[in-house]
Write a protein that holds these residues in place. Structure first.
Motif, PDB file in Angstrom:
ATOM      1  N   THR A 565       1.074  -1.517  -0.108  1.00 51.31           N
ATOM      2  CA  THR A 565       0.483  -0.403  -0.006  1.00 51.31           C
ATOM      3  C   THR A 565       1.093   1.099   0.336  1.00 51.31           C
ATOM      4  N   VAL A 566       1.594   1.318   1.082  1.00 51.55           N
ATOM      5  CA  VAL A 566       2.631   2.144   1.325  1.00 51.55           C
ATOM      6  C   VAL A 566       3.545   2.795  -0.256  1.00 51.55           C
ATOM      7  N   LEU A 567       3.952   1.684  -1.148  1.00 52.82           N
ATOM      8  CA  LEU A 567       4.541   2.305  -2.456  1.00 52.82           C
ATOM      9  C   LEU A 567       3.671   2.103  -3.559  1.00 52.82           C
ATOM     10  N   LEU A 568       1.852   1.868  -3.253  1.00 53.98           N
ATOM     11  CA  LEU A 568       1.163   2.005  -4.573  1.00 53.98           C
ATOM     12  C   LEU A 568       1.326   4.142  -4.146  1.00 53.98           C
ATOM     13  N   LEU A 569       0.730   4.353  -2.385  1.00 55.52           N
ATOM     14  CA  LEU A 569       1.022   5.220  -2.442  1.00 55.52           C
ATOM     15  C   LEU A 569       1.662   6.253  -2.901  1.00 55.52           C
ATOM     16  N   ARG A 570       2.828   5.685  -3.504  1.00 59.60           N
ATOM     17  CA  ARG A 570       3.705   7.209  -3.168  1.00 59.60           C
ATOM     18  C   ARG A 570       4.401   6.707  -5.204  1.00 59.60           C
ATOM     19  N   CYS A 571       3.744   5.670  -5.177  1.00 59.51           N
ATOM     20  CA  CYS A 571       3.832   5.579  -7.188  1.00 59.51           C
ATOM     21  C   CYS A 571       2.601   6.777  -7.595  1.00 59.51           C
ATOM     22  N   LEU A 572       1.542   6.343  -7.248  1.00 60.53           N
ATOM     23  CA  LEU A 572       0.438   7.214  -8.103  1.00 60.53           C
ATOM     24  C   LEU A 572       0.620   9.097  -7.061  1.00 60.53           C
ATOM     25  N   GLN A 573       1.367   9.317  -6.165  1.00 60.76           N
ATOM     26  CA  GLN A 573       1.620  10.512  -5.628  1.00 60.76           C
ATOM     27  C   GLN A 573       2.555  11.178  -6.674  1.00 60.76           C
ATOM     28  N   SER A 574       3.311  10.284  -6.725  1.00 61.53           N
ATOM     29  CA  SER A 574       3.908  10.586  -7.933  1.00 61.53           C
ATOM     30  C   SER A 574       3.564  10.360  -9.906  1.00 61.53           C
ATOM     31  N   THR A 575       2.964  10.077  -9.857  1.00 59.71           N
ATOM     32  CA  THR A 575       2.061  10.316 -11.615  1.00 59.71           C
ATOM     33  C   THR A 575       0.821  11.283 -11.252  1.00 59.71           C
ATOM     34  N   LEU A 576       0.363  11.136 -10.320  1.00 61.96           N
ATOM     35  CA  LEU A 576      -1.053  12.161 -10.271  1.00 61.96           C
ATOM     36  C   LEU A 576      -0.583  13.861  -9.327  1.00 61.96           C
ATOM     37  N   LEU A 577       0.189  13.751  -8.512  1.00 60.45           N
ATOM     38  CA  LEU A 577       0.606  15.140  -8.350  1.00 60.45           C
ATOM     39  C   LEU A 577       1.925  15.949  -8.444  1.00 60.45           C
ATOM     40  N   SER A 578       2.927  14.881  -9.074  1.00 56.40           N
ATOM     41  CA  SER A 578       3.700  15.485  -8.963  1.00 56.40           C
ATOM     42  C   SER A 578       3.868  16.587  -9.885  1.00 56.40           C
ATOM     43  N   ARG A 579       5.029  18.138 -10.215  1.00 58.99           N
ATOM     44  CA  ARG A 579       5.381  18.730 -10.749  1.00 58.99           C
ATOM     45  C   ARG A 579       5.678  18.077 -12.502  1.00 58.99           C
ATOM     46  N   ALA A 608      -8.016   1.862   2.751  1.00 61.49           N
ATOM     47  CA  ALA A 608      -9.110   2.723   2.483  1.00 61.49           C
ATOM     48  C   ALA A 608      -8.859   4.160   1.937  1.00 61.49           C
ATOM     49  N   LEU A 609      -9.156   4.409   4.104  1.00 66.48           N
ATOM     50  CA  LEU A 609      -8.155   5.473   4.284  1.00 66.48           C
ATOM     51  C   LEU A 609      -7.403   6.512   3.385  1.00 66.48           C
ATOM     52  N   ALA A 610      -6.488   5.799   2.898  1.00 67.97           N
ATOM     53  CA  ALA A 610      -5.493   5.963   2.456  1.00 67.97           C
ATOM     54  C   ALA A 610      -5.247   6.362   1.344  1.00 67.97           C
ATOM     55  N   THR A 611      -6.287   5.697   0.728  1.00 69.36           N
ATOM     56  CA  THR A 611      -6.615   5.860  -0.605  1.00 69.36           C
ATOM     57  C   THR A 611      -6.896   7.586  -0.926  1.00 69.36           C
ATOM     58  N   LEU A 612      -8.544   7.348   0.042  1.00 66.83           N
ATOM     59  CA  LEU A 612      -9.178   8.480   0.023  1.00 66.83           C
ATOM     60  C   LEU A 612      -8.254   9.396  -0.103  1.00 66.83           C
ATOM     61  N   SER A 613      -7.890   9.792   1.012  1.00 61.47           N
ATOM     62  CA  SER A 613      -6.975  10.575   1.131  1.00 61.47           C
ATOM     63  C   SER A 613      -6.213  11.115   0.501  1.00 61.47           C
ATOM     64  N   GLN A 666     -21.858   4.672   3.525  1.00 63.79           N
ATOM     65  CA  GLN A 666     -22.365   3.447   3.648  1.00 63.79           C
ATOM     66  C   GLN A 666     -21.757   2.743   4.374  1.00 63.79           C
ATOM     67  N   HIS A 667     -20.387   3.124   4.436  1.00 58.72           N
ATOM     68  CA  HIS A 667     -18.709   1.379   4.506  1.00 58.72           C
ATOM     69  C   HIS A 667     -19.509   2.247   6.138  1.00 58.72           C
ATOM     70  N   TYR A 668     -18.705   0.707   7.085  1.00 55.39           N
ATOM     71  CA  TYR A 668     -19.164  -0.079   7.911  1.00 55.39           C
ATOM     72  C   TYR A 668     -18.330   1.220   8.788  1.00 55.39           C
ATOM     73  N   CYS A 669     -17.126   2.083   8.313  1.00 56.00           N
ATOM     74  CA  CYS A 669     -16.026   2.550   9.157  1.00 56.00           C
ATOM     75  C   CYS A 669     -16.562   4.068   9.201  1.00 56.00           C
ATOM     76  N   PRO A 670     -16.780   4.764  10.379  1.00 59.28           N
ATOM     77  CA  PRO A 670     -16.901   5.892  10.213  1.00 59.28           C
ATOM     78  C   PRO A 670     -15.636   7.011   9.800  1.00 59.28           C
ATOM     79  N   GLN A 671     -14.492   6.516   9.544  1.00 59.61           N
ATOM     80  CA  GLN A 671     -14.023   7.148   9.232  1.00 59.61           C
ATOM     81  C   GLN A 671     -13.671   7.566   7.033  1.00 59.61           C
ATOM     82  N   VAL A 672     -14.524   6.305   7.227  1.00 65.63           N
ATOM     83  CA  VAL A 672     -14.102   6.430   4.989  1.00 65.63           C
ATOM     84  C   VAL A 672     -15.207   6.664   4.390  1.00 65.63           C
ATOM     85  N   ARG A 673     -16.552   6.531   5.198  1.00 61.02           N
ATOM     86  CA  ARG A 673     -17.392   7.695   5.743  1.00 61.02           C
ATOM     87  C   ARG A 673     -17.683   9.334   5.256  1.00 61.02           C
TER      88      ARG A 673
END
Length: 687
Positions: A565-579, A608-613, A666-673
């Motif tokens: 998950t951490v490696l995936l978020l690093r790749c996504l941040q470089s793909t979508l947010l890096s200039r 899921a929380l990390a992806t939504l963040s 409608q997620h069971y976790c209130p933080q995800v909602r």
């Protein structure tokens, strides 16, 4: 002597006159007998006769000794003297000779029947001796130099293994306390012939003796840790472990002292074997700590050079954790920070304004001359500090640059050989030090990473086919999904640095292959059960029947700790947010947003929380470009959305909507909602 002895007849005539005596006894003339009286030398015979001396008149040949009561004279034991009745000492020794054989046999029996001391008593006595010797050395090392050799002899005499272990550990503790804080250089002939004071001569003698004894001790440690047998007898494993522990402690305590190379060689030789036990873990952790503590880079360069030679000699048949130790190196740490276009990071002042005001109030009165002298003194001190800092800075950068060359050389050779068990550590190391790679190697390295991703996909397909055919034996031990993520992270990290981003236009580097592969792997990673666990799976309890449950197993904490998950978020941040690669196209933003919202339904709670963040950050910066995915009346595309298209451009993403937000509410976790609601509010307020 016999109690009742008979009176012997003494011979008065000198030797050689037997004939004269016999003639006189036989009735010959007595004149002939006394005619030779002038030739007799009775006084000389009396002088050469052995005589007894009294205790008071006996000469003392021993020096007095110093005890707690003062100076005392030690008297020599008196040998048992036999009385002689002969005037010239020519008694018959037949009786003595007859008695000697029996006495010698009794002495031999007494020597053979010496009592044997129990092993426990020997160990206790050795402990007391070692404690006494160590105390004396610590009190005054210069006065007790021979005691170093005494401690070394307790290991060489072939004593019990427990005594040898105690002697080795005691020597390590003593040397740690006695070794000075500088390196002792060998004396040249000029130094030996030069005239020096008594104190300097005494100090030199102590230093050379210390170096000599320490050299023998290190050689003994190296001899005990060798895997070969010594004189046909194998070294005890516990004694070998003690020797390795002593070498590790000395390397951590006195890395500046002589014979550091021999200590590092002991650790590298143990790491050359792939058997992982307590000694292997101790050597690896010691090297990692040495890399972390090293300030000037000299010890790190020496250790990495030895590891490189060892790996080449073994054709890289080593354990993967040996490569993980390179991640603890301090390689050009001052250039590891990324530059920012918005702000400049300045060092905070050491003293606050309030403290400065207090010091200003307490300023002492000085004359003009005193202020001038103080100002000149401060200027000189500043110049000296700057000069010292420049020298150390240049030397440290030179050592770290040489170390970096060796590390990258090892990484590139393993990439060329494609060793399955070492691909993970190599890619992780390249991902960490990618910003330090020379720009001339970017193109070749990207091509190598593309080939690795292609081979990883092929291996993953083979594993899937093996599972479909109920083949329980895995074809490889590689984690293909993790290797692909590490390749993508490395590729993006190449251009994240400041220098690389400026030269991105001139290098013409195309990262679209990695972006497409990342997009295709999102669905596979979302259903991976180990997406929140690192390779060691430290969050799970080991199987009690497996080797991991042994007491020698220790989970790694600082290396390979990043989860998929951490490696995936690093790749996504470089793909979508890096200039660094320019402005992100709207099609890429929409396709990744749609697929990330879909994968959030399958991911565990924390992932899921990390992806939504991450999605909230994308919505914050690009709300207008992707708002049509949340509002169908603003649809810009025609046709049907293809969720399984391999290419991003073929998805026709703007023809669909993000309906996953309704399920996430409608997620069971209130933080995800709450995170899903925040994304929708961000889109509404910023579109």
């Amino acid at each position: 002597m016999a109690p009742g002895r008979t009176t012997k007849r003494r011979r008065v005539s000198p030797p050689g006159d037997e004939d004269n005596v016999s003639k006189s006894a036989g009735g010959a003339s007595v004149g002939d007998f006394y005619s030779h009286a002038a030739e007799w030398d009775l006084e000389q015979d009396y002088e050469t006769r052995p005589r007894k001396l009294g205790k008071k008149d006996k000469e003392r040949t021993r020096l007095p000794i110093k005890t707690a009561e003062g100076l005392q004279n030690v008297e020599e034991p008196e040998p048992e003297a036999e009385e002689s009745d002969s005037f010239l000492g020519t008694d018959d020794d037949e009786e003595v000779q007859d008695a000697n054989p029996d006495d010698e046999e009794e002495d031999e029996d007494e020597v053979e029947e010496t009592p044997k001391i129990p092993i426990r008593q020997q160990i206790l006595q050795a402990k007391e001796d070692l404690a006494r010797i160590a105390t004396l050395i610590n009190e005054d090392p210069e006065e007790h130099l021979p005691l170093f050799k005494t401690m070394a002899e307790m290991v060489d005499k072939g004593a019990h293994v427990a005594i040898q272990k105690l002697a080795l550990a005691s020597q390590a503790a003593v040397y740690k306390d006695v070794i000075p804080g500088y390196r002792i250089r060998p004396l040249s002939e000029e130094d030996m012939s030069a005239k020096v004071s008594k104190d300097v001569r005494k100090l030199r003698s102590f230093e050379q003796t210390l170096v000599t004894n320490y050299k023998h001790y290190v050689q003994k440690l190296a001899e005990l840790t060798k895997p070969s047998k010594k004189d046909g007898v194998q070294v005890d494993p516990s004694l070998k472990s003690i020797a390795i522990n002593c070498a590790c402690n000395l390397l951590l305590s006195v890395p500046h002292f002589n014979f550091r190379t021999e200590l590092v060689k002991i650790l590298v030789n143990r790491l050359a074997r792939r058997q992982v036990d307590a000694d292997f873990i101790k050597c690896r952790e010691t090297l990692e700590e040495v890399f972390t503590r090293d300030q000037d880079g000299i010890v790190s360069l020496e250790a990495v050079r030895m590891l490189s030679k060892m790996m080449k000699a073994k054709e890289f048949r080593v354990h993967e954790s040996v490569l993980d130790s390179f991640l603890h190196l301090r390689l050009l740490s001052e250039f590891s920070r990324k530059a920012s276009r918005d702000r400049i990071d300045r060092e905070e002042p050491e003293e606050e304004t309030q403290v400065g005001k207090k010091q200003k109030q307490k300023r002492e009165f000085r004359t003009k001359k005193e202020r001038k002298v103080q100002k000149e003194r401060k200027a000189v001190e500043k110049d000296m500090r700057v000069a010292d800092a420049l020298v150390s800075h240049e030397e440290r950068d030179k050592n770290q640059a040489e170390t970096l060359k060796l590390v990258f050389g090892i990484y590139f050779r393993i990439l060329k050989l494609r060793i399955p068990t070492l691909m993970g550590p190599v890619l992780e190391g390249l991902a960490k030090y990618a910003h330090l790679i020379n720009q001339d190697f970017f193109g070749d390295l990207l091509e190598a990473l593309k080939d690795l991703i292609g081979h990883a996909d092929e291996d993953a397909e083979e594993e899937d086919e093996a599972e479909d055919t109920d083949d329980m034996e895995p074809t490889t031990t590689r984690d293909t999904h993790r290797e692909a993520l590490l390749c993508t992270v490395t590729a993006f990290a190449l251009l994240d640095g400041q220098d690389a981003s400026k030269a991105a236009g001139t290098l013409h580097l195309d990262l679209s292959f990695f972006v497409k592969h990342l997009y295709r792997s999102l669905y596979t990673l979302s259903i991976n059960p180990d997406v929140e666990y690192n390779p060691d799976k430290s969050l799970r309890l080991p199987d009690p029947n497996s080797a991991e449950a042994s007491p020698t197993w220790r989970p790694r904490k600082k290396v390979n700790f990043q989860t998929p998950t951490v490696l995936l978020l690093r790749c996504l941040q470089s793909t979508l947010l890096s200039r660094a690669h320019g402005i992100v196209p709207p099609v890429r933003l929409g396709s990744f947003s749609k697929r990330l919202m879909t994968t959030s339904l399958q991911l565990p709670e924390k992932s899921a929380l990390a992806t939504l963040s991450l999605m909230s950050q994308v919505a914050k910066h690009n709300a207008r470009r992707i708002s049509s995915l949340w509002h169908s009346d603003e649809r810009k595309g025609d046709g049907v959305y293809n969720a399984y298209a391999p290419d991003i451009e073929a998805t026709n993403v703007f023809a669909g909507t993000i309906w996953e937000g309704e399920l996430l509410r409608q997620h069971y976790c209130p933080q995800v909602r709450d995170a899903a609601l925040d994304i929708e509010k961000m889109i509404v307020t910023r579109k």
